[in-house]
Motif scaffolding. Structure first.
Motif, PDB file in Angstrom:
ATOM      1  N   GLN A  98       0.952  -1.295   0.042  1.00 37.33           N
ATOM      2  CA  GLN A  98       0.022   0.357  -0.108  1.00 37.33           C
ATOM      3  C   GLN A  98       0.942   1.063   0.105  1.00 37.33           C
ATOM      4  OE1 GLN A  98      -2.159  -1.170   3.843  1.00 37.33           O
ATOM      5  NE2 GLN A  98      -4.008  -1.194   2.230  1.00 37.33           N
ATOM      6  N   GLY A  99       2.009   1.500  -0.271  1.00 33.01           N
ATOM      7  CA  GLY A  99       2.872   2.425  -1.070  1.00 33.01           C
ATOM      8  C   GLY A  99       3.396   2.682   1.143  1.00 33.01           C
ATOM      9  N   SER A 107       0.821   5.671  -6.321  1.00 33.48           N
ATOM     10  CA  SER A 107      -0.754   5.524  -7.121  1.00 33.48           C
ATOM     11  C   SER A 107      -1.688   4.152  -6.673  1.00 33.48           C
ATOM     12  CB  SER A 107      -0.502   6.553  -8.510  1.00 33.48           C
ATOM     13  OG  SER A 107      -0.365   5.301  -8.740  1.00 33.48           O
ATOM     14  N   ARG A 108      -2.784   4.830  -6.748  1.00 36.52           N
ATOM     15  CA  ARG A 108      -3.520   3.276  -6.341  1.00 36.52           C
ATOM     16  C   ARG A 108      -3.386   2.772  -7.451  1.00 36.52           C
ATOM     17  NH1 ARG A 108      -5.487   0.345  -3.839  1.00 36.52           N
ATOM     18  NH2 ARG A 108      -8.181  -0.437  -4.129  1.00 36.52           N
ATOM     19  N   ASP A 109      -3.302   3.305  -8.636  1.00 36.58           N
ATOM     20  CA  ASP A 109      -3.392   1.740  -9.960  1.00 36.58           C
ATOM     21  C   ASP A 109      -2.091   1.833 -10.281  1.00 36.58           C
ATOM     22  OD1 ASP A 109      -5.348   3.533 -11.007  1.00 36.58           O
ATOM     23  OD2 ASP A 109      -3.917   4.437 -12.375  1.00 36.58           O
ATOM     24  N   LEU A 110      -0.233   1.443  -9.056  1.00 35.67           N
ATOM     25  CA  LEU A 110       0.589   1.351  -8.933  1.00 35.67           C
ATOM     26  C   LEU A 110       0.362  -0.196  -7.917  1.00 35.67           C
ATOM     27  CD1 LEU A 110       3.402   0.425  -9.354  1.00 35.67           C
ATOM     28  CD2 LEU A 110       3.960   2.251  -7.770  1.00 35.67           C
ATOM     29  N   GLU A 111      -0.439   0.322  -6.880  1.00 39.03           N
ATOM     30  CA  GLU A 111      -0.767  -0.532  -5.652  1.00 39.03           C
ATOM     31  C   GLU A 111      -1.221  -1.574  -5.864  1.00 39.03           C
ATOM     32  OE1 GLU A 111      -2.876   1.708  -2.902  1.00 39.03           O
ATOM     33  OE2 GLU A 111      -0.957   2.768  -2.267  1.00 39.03           O
ATOM     34  N   VAL A 112      -2.724  -1.128  -7.365  1.00 40.69           N
ATOM     35  CA  VAL A 112      -3.130  -2.597  -7.728  1.00 40.69           C
ATOM     36  C   VAL A 112      -2.546  -3.360  -8.442  1.00 40.69           C
ATOM     37  CG1 VAL A 112      -4.922  -3.305  -9.840  1.00 40.69           C
ATOM     38  CG2 VAL A 112      -5.669  -1.163  -7.863  1.00 40.69           C
ATOM     39  N   ARG A 128       3.482 -12.609 -20.605  1.00 43.31           N
ATOM     40  CA  ARG A 128       3.942 -13.306 -19.051  1.00 43.31           C
ATOM     41  C   ARG A 128       3.623 -12.562 -17.436  1.00 43.31           C
ATOM     42  NH1 ARG A 128       5.332 -16.957 -23.444  1.00 43.31           N
ATOM     43  NH2 ARG A 128       5.503 -18.848 -22.976  1.00 43.31           N
ATOM     44  N   CYS A 129       4.152 -11.363 -18.573  1.00 37.00           N
ATOM     45  CA  CYS A 129       4.274 -10.618 -17.345  1.00 37.00           C
ATOM     46  C   CYS A 129       2.667  -9.891 -17.112  1.00 37.00           C
ATOM     47  CB  CYS A 129       4.855  -9.439 -17.995  1.00 37.00           C
ATOM     48  SG  CYS A 129       6.959 -10.372 -18.283  1.00 37.00           S
ATOM     49  N   PHE A 130       2.506  -9.261 -15.686  1.00 35.91           N
ATOM     50  CA  PHE A 130       1.461  -8.273 -15.484  1.00 35.91           C
ATOM     51  C   PHE A 130       2.666  -6.495 -15.793  1.00 35.91           C
ATOM     52  CE2 PHE A 130      -1.462  -5.146 -12.704  1.00 35.91           C
ATOM     53  CZ  PHE A 130      -2.666  -6.267 -13.687  1.00 35.91           C
ATOM     54  N   PHE A 131       1.664  -5.945 -16.297  1.00 34.46           N
ATOM     55  CA  PHE A 131       2.783  -5.118 -16.892  1.00 34.46           C
ATOM     56  C   PHE A 131       2.003  -3.346 -16.357  1.00 34.46           C
ATOM     57  CE2 PHE A 131       2.832  -0.986 -19.600  1.00 34.46           C
ATOM     58  CZ  PHE A 131       3.507  -1.116 -20.007  1.00 34.46           C
ATOM     59  N   HIS A 132       2.701  -2.903 -15.724  1.00 31.74           N
ATOM     60  CA  HIS A 132       2.551  -1.607 -15.199  1.00 31.74           C
ATOM     61  C   HIS A 132       3.244  -0.210 -16.005  1.00 31.74           C
ATOM     62  CE1 HIS A 132       0.365   1.421 -12.653  1.00 31.74           C
ATOM     63  NE2 HIS A 132       1.704   2.209 -12.144  1.00 31.74           N
ATOM     64  N   TYR A 133       2.953   0.951 -15.934  1.00 31.92           N
ATOM     65  CA  TYR A 133       3.561   1.865 -16.403  1.00 31.92           C
ATOM     66  C   TYR A 133       3.711   3.315 -15.129  1.00 31.92           C
ATOM     67  CZ  TYR A 133       5.807   6.355 -19.217  1.00 31.92           C
ATOM     68  OH  TYR A 133       6.472   7.204 -19.722  1.00 31.92           O
ATOM     69  N   ILE A 134       4.484   3.214 -14.800  1.00 35.46           N
ATOM     70  CA  ILE A 134       5.170   4.519 -13.839  1.00 35.46           C
ATOM     71  C   ILE A 134       4.902   5.644 -14.656  1.00 35.46           C
ATOM     72  CG2 ILE A 134       6.035   5.677 -12.213  1.00 35.46           C
ATOM     73  CD1 ILE A 134       6.964   2.923 -10.962  1.00 35.46           C
ATOM     74  N   ARG A 135       3.722   7.016 -14.987  1.00 38.54           N
ATOM     75  CA  ARG A 135       4.057   7.809 -14.579  1.00 38.54           C
ATOM     76  C   ARG A 135       4.778   9.242 -14.256  1.00 38.54           C
ATOM     77  NH1 ARG A 135       0.300   7.804 -19.529  1.00 38.54           N
ATOM     78  NH2 ARG A 135      -0.882   5.708 -18.577  1.00 38.54           N
TER      79      ARG A 135
END
Length: 284
Positions: A6-7, A14-19, A173-180
Motif C-alpha cells: 500500500q505504499g 499511486s492507487r494504480d501502482l498499488e493495484v 507472461r508479465c503483468f504490466f504497469h507504466y509509472i507515469r
C-alpha cells in the motif's frame, strides 16, 4: 499471502501502482514496471519487499549480461587450474558451479522478492532466454545433471527504462504497469515525505522551477524525481531563500545549483543559449 502493498511513508505510490503490485503477487506473474529513469522503479522493489516482509535479491542487468548468468556459471578455468595443481576439489564438479541470482531466489528458505533491474539494457534475446525458467520455476544444471526447483515462488519485479522493445512472448507472461511521471500534487506529497521540515515557500518555488525546467523544449534528459530530491537537499543545505528561485525565469536564467538538475552538458548549453538570447532581447 495476507500482506498487501500500500505504499509507505517514504514511497508515495499511486492507487494504480498499488493495484498492479498486488495483482501481480496474486496472479504469481512477474510485474514489469516501465517508466522514464528516476521515477522510482528500482526503489519500488525495495518497498514491496519491506511491505511484504520478504528478503530482496537484486539482479542488476548490464549490456553484457546473459540470461545464463542468472541461473549459474561453470568456472572451467578454475577447475583446469586446480587440476594442474593437484587439488582434490577437481573431482567434484559442483565446486565450480557459481550460483546466479535466480538460483539464489529459487533455493531461498523463505519467499523472496527478486528484482531484475533494467532488463532493456541487455541483448534482445535476454528476456526470451528466461521464459521457461520464469514459467516453470525450475532449470536444469547440465554439468551436475541436477534440476533446481523453486522452494517458494518468488515475487518477480522487472524494471525497464523503455529504451528498447521487449519480445511479445515475454510481455504476455508479465503483468504490466507504466509509472507515469508524478503530477504537481503527487510531487508535493513526495517532497514532503522526504523533507517533512522543508519550508512551504521553498518547496513551492522549487517545484515551480523544476516543472518549468522539465517543460523546456529540446532537453536531452529531463530532470526526474531523483534529481529534484537531490536539488532540494542542496537548496536546504545552502539555505537559499525562496526569493532566489522566485526570480528565476527559465527562459532567461539557469537555476541555482543546476548541476543537481541538469545532468547533460548539452542541456546546460541549451539553457545558456536561452539566457543569452533572452538578455539580448531585453537589451533592445
Amino acid at each position: 499471502m495476507s500482506k498487501r502493498f500500500q505504499g509507505t511513508s517514504s514511497y508515495i505510490a499511486s492507487r494504480d501502482l498499488e493495484v498492479a503490485v498486488n495483482a501481480a503477487v496474486a496472479l504469481q506473474r512477474p510485474l514489469l514496471v516501465k517508466g522514464e529513469p528516476g521515477t522510482g522503479k528500482t526503489v519500488l522493489a525495495h518497498e514491496v519487499a519491506a511491505a511484504l516482509g520478504m528478503p530482496l535479491i537484486e539482479w542488476h542487468i548490464k549490456s553484457t549480461t546473459k540470461a545464463q548468468q542468472g541461473l549459474y556459471e561453470y568456472d572451467a578455468v578454475a577447475r583446469l587450474r586446480d587440476g594442474q595443481l593437484g587439488d582434490e576439489r577437481v573431482h567434484d564438479i559442483g565446486n565450480y558451479i557459481v550460483r546466479g541470482k535466480l538460483w539464489e531466489a529459487f533455493e531461498a528458505p523463505e519467499p523472496v522478492v527478486l528484482l531484475i533491474d533494467e532488463i532493456d539494457k541487455a541483448d534482445i534475446e535476454f528476456p526470451n532466454d528466461l521464459l521457461l525458467e520464469l514459467d516453470r520455476m525450475q532449470f536444469f544444471v547440465y554439468e551436475t545433471r541436477r534440476t533446481v526447483n523453486a522452494r517458494h515462488r518468488p515475487v518477480v519485479i522487472i524494471t525497464s527504462n523503455n529504451e528498447k522493445e521487449l519480445p511479445d512472448a515475454f510481455l504476455r507472461r508479465c503483468f504490466f504497469h507504466y509509472i507515469r511521471f508524478p503530477d504537481r500534487e503527487t510531487m508535493e506529497r513526495i517532497v514532503h515525505a522526504h523533507f517533512p521540515d522543508i519550508k512551504q515557500e521553498l518547496a513551492r518555488e522549487a517545484l515551480n522551477v523544476f516543472f518549468q525546467v522539465r517543460g523546456v523544449d529540446g532537453l536531452k534528459k529531463k530532470p526526474a524525481t531523483s534529481e529534484l530530491l537531490d536539488w532540494l537537499k542542496l537548496l536546504m543545505i545552502e539555505d537559499l531563500p525562496p526569493e532566489v528561485l522566485r526570480s528565476q525565469d527559465m527562459k532567461t536564467a539557469i537555476p541555482p545549483l543546476y548541476g543537481a538538475l541538469l545532468k547533460n552538458e548539452q542541456d546546460v548549453h541549451l539553457f545558456e543559449r536561452l539566457a543569452f538570447l533572452a538578455r539580448r532581447q531585453h537589451g533592445r
